[in-house]
Motif scaffolding. Structure first.
Motif, PDB file in Angstrom:
ATOM      1  N   ASN A  76       0.836  -1.212   0.000  1.00 32.35           N
ATOM      2  CA  ASN A  76       0.000   0.000   0.000  1.00 32.35           C
ATOM      3  C   ASN A  76       0.868   1.258   0.000  1.00 32.35           C
ATOM      4  N   THR A  77       1.873   1.240  -0.833  1.00 33.20           N
ATOM      5  CA  THR A  77       2.850   2.325  -0.860  1.00 33.20           C
ATOM      6  C   THR A  77       2.971   2.890  -2.272  1.00 33.20           C
ATOM      7  N   VAL A  78       3.111   4.200  -2.346  1.00 34.17           N
ATOM      8  CA  VAL A  78       3.331   4.869  -3.622  1.00 34.17           C
ATOM      9  C   VAL A  78       4.639   5.644  -3.526  1.00 34.17           C
ATOM     10  N   TYR A  79       5.351   5.696  -4.640  1.00 37.21           N
ATOM     11  CA  TYR A  79       6.656   6.350  -4.687  1.00 37.21           C
ATOM     12  C   TYR A  79       6.656   7.450  -5.760  1.00 37.21           C
ATOM     13  N   LEU A  80       7.542   8.392  -5.586  1.00 39.07           N
ATOM     14  CA  LEU A  80       7.746   9.417  -6.602  1.00 39.07           C
ATOM     15  C   LEU A  80       9.241   9.673  -6.721  1.00 39.07           C
ATOM     16  N   GLN A  81       9.817   9.189  -7.807  1.00 41.34           N
ATOM     17  CA  GLN A  81      11.222   9.442  -8.098  1.00 41.34           C
ATOM     18  C   GLN A  81      11.300  10.742  -8.887  1.00 41.34           C
ATOM     19  N   MET A  82      12.028  11.697  -8.341  1.00 40.87           N
ATOM     20  CA  MET A  82      12.115  13.015  -8.962  1.00 40.87           C
ATOM     21  C   MET A  82      13.558  13.265  -9.392  1.00 40.87           C
TER      22      MET A  82
END
Length: 124
Positions: A76-82
């Motif tokens: 239940n995890t979301v990631y954002l690679q910037m």
């Protein structure tokens, strides 16, 4: 009843990278969509990236080609690679999740929750 906890914000120079994470917890039965939004001082909150249950992602035009969103449904995890961060990316970043939770035996309802926000500051 659903909590979202973000991590990974910070201070970085232009051109640098950061990775944000957001974990949802609670009596969650399913999550339909998770996403990242941001709000800079004096501006409205805007969608950065939205991730559906099957992993499809839509991005704001301003971050296409630089940011990558993904999710781990088992966690239940979301990631954002910037990557290639710019000063104009400076903002408080918030994750969101929408789905179905259990509030009791045989009782379910929809939810739409927000994280507390994590600050991203990009210097020129």
């Amino acid at each position: 009843q659903v909590q979202l906890v973000e991590s990974g914000g910070g201070f970085v120079q232009a051109g640098g990278s950061l990775k944000l994470s957001c974990a949802a917890s609670g009596s969650i039965l399913s999550i339909n969509a998770m996403g990242w939004h941001r709000q800079a001082p004096g501006k409205q909150r805007e969608l950065v990236a939205g991730v559906t249950g099957d992993g499809s992602v839509n991005y704001a035009d301003s971050v296409k080609g630089r940011f990558t969103a993904s999710r781990d449904n088992a966690k239940n995890t979301v990631y954002l690679q910037m990557n290639s961060l710019k000063p104009e990316d400076t903002a408080a970043y918030y994750c969101s999740a929408a789905g179905i939770l259990s509030t009791g035996v045989g009782i379910v309802r929809n939810f739409h929750s927000w994280g507390q926000g994590t600050q991203v500051t990009v210097s020129s």
